[in-house]
Scaffold this active site. Sequence first.
Site, PDB file in Angstrom:
ATOM      1  N   GLU A 156      -4.841  -5.791 -47.926  1.00 39.63           N
ATOM      2  CA  GLU A 156      -4.647  -6.778 -48.988  1.00 39.63           C
ATOM      3  C   GLU A 156      -5.599  -6.601 -50.166  1.00 39.63           C
ATOM      4  O   GLU A 156      -5.443  -7.265 -51.204  1.00 39.63           O
ATOM      5  CB  GLU A 156      -4.772  -8.202 -48.415  1.00 39.63           C
ATOM      6  CG  GLU A 156      -6.171  -8.747 -48.263  1.00 39.63           C
ATOM      7  CD  GLU A 156      -6.943  -8.212 -47.057  1.00 39.63           C
ATOM      8  OE1 GLU A 156      -7.990  -8.801 -46.731  1.00 39.63           O
ATOM      9  OE2 GLU A 156      -6.513  -7.216 -46.442  1.00 39.63           O
TER      10      GLU A 156
ATOM     11  N   HIS B 189      -8.319  -3.497 -44.359  1.00 34.50           N
ATOM     12  CA  HIS B 189      -7.876  -4.524 -45.304  1.00 34.50           C
ATOM     13  C   HIS B 189      -6.806  -4.001 -46.259  1.00 34.50           C
ATOM     14  O   HIS B 189      -7.116  -3.571 -47.373  1.00 34.50           O
ATOM     15  CB  HIS B 189      -9.064  -5.035 -46.119  1.00 34.50           C
ATOM     16  CG  HIS B 189      -9.989  -5.927 -45.361  1.00 34.50           C
ATOM     17  ND1 HIS B 189      -9.779  -7.280 -45.238  1.00 34.50           N
ATOM     18  CD2 HIS B 189     -11.122  -5.649 -44.684  1.00 34.50           C
ATOM     19  CE1 HIS B 189     -10.761  -7.813 -44.509  1.00 34.50           C
ATOM     20  NE2 HIS B 189     -11.580  -6.841 -44.156  1.00 34.50           N
TER      21      HIS B 189
ATOM     22  N   CYS C 191      -8.456  -7.850 -40.009  1.00 33.06           N
ATOM     23  CA  CYS C 191      -9.897  -7.927 -39.740  1.00 33.06           C
ATOM     24  C   CYS C 191     -10.165  -9.040 -38.722  1.00 33.06           C
ATOM     25  O   CYS C 191      -9.813  -8.905 -37.562  1.00 33.06           O
ATOM     26  CB  CYS C 191     -10.674  -8.113 -41.044  1.00 33.06           C
ATOM     27  SG  CYS C 191     -12.444  -7.785 -40.873  1.00 33.06           S
TER      28      CYS C 191
END
Length: 257
Positions: free
Chosen positions: A196, A194, A104
């Site tokens: 994660e 994302h 990001c």
Amino acid sequence: MTEAKRPEVKGPDRNRATAPKVLLVRNARRSGPGRLREWLRADGVTAREVSGPAVPATPGGYDAVVLLGGGFLPDADAHAPWLPAERALARRCADDGVPLLGICLGAQILAVATGGEVTGDHGRPERGSCTIALRPEAGHDRLLAGMPTRFPAIQNHRDQVTALPPGAVHLAQNERCPVQAFRVGQRAWGVQFHPEVGADRLADWDEAALADSGLDLDLLRARAESVEAVSAGAARLLAANFAAVVRAHRDAGARTG
């Protein structure tokens, strides 16, 4: 949609003292490494996290770097005074072939640091689970190896990379945000999505703020939860691929050092 095959990690069970070391750079309190830290550990890579103000300008002492997200632009130096050092870190990694993963804001920092452009409030914001489509260039890319051609991932941004750095390889896209993944040099990657975080991250989102933007948080949660298994499988494979690049780079350096 093809579900990503969850990798069977067969790498060595490395001693912490000899395992490759990755630096995780947190730019905002709420934008941590999430499940990525545990995945890297499972893949034989140790991680140390620093907050933005402590970010070094070079990767000295680390075998890889991960730049995490944050709710500001990559050149908002007045707001985040550590950004010049972080851009220098990204540029050094790209120049020297040190594995780097920008997520990001981290991807946008990599883009700006190596000659690309990022535009604030560009296009339509992406919130919740969105579909990512790989481009043909991703076919031989080590970070995206084995990934499905289309997969869902959590997004939460309103700024975009609007010009890739010179020589960068465009790897993934979608209709709302054409630059979803790219590579600079051999081992520096940026992803706008994302990997994660999973669907559970939406539990912390501001329902009133989303409603002001015409979005229904309950619908966003339901969508994300319905595809979480596929999303997590794709994210896990991306993390395993990055860890494999880190281990190979570390081992190559050990042989030539």
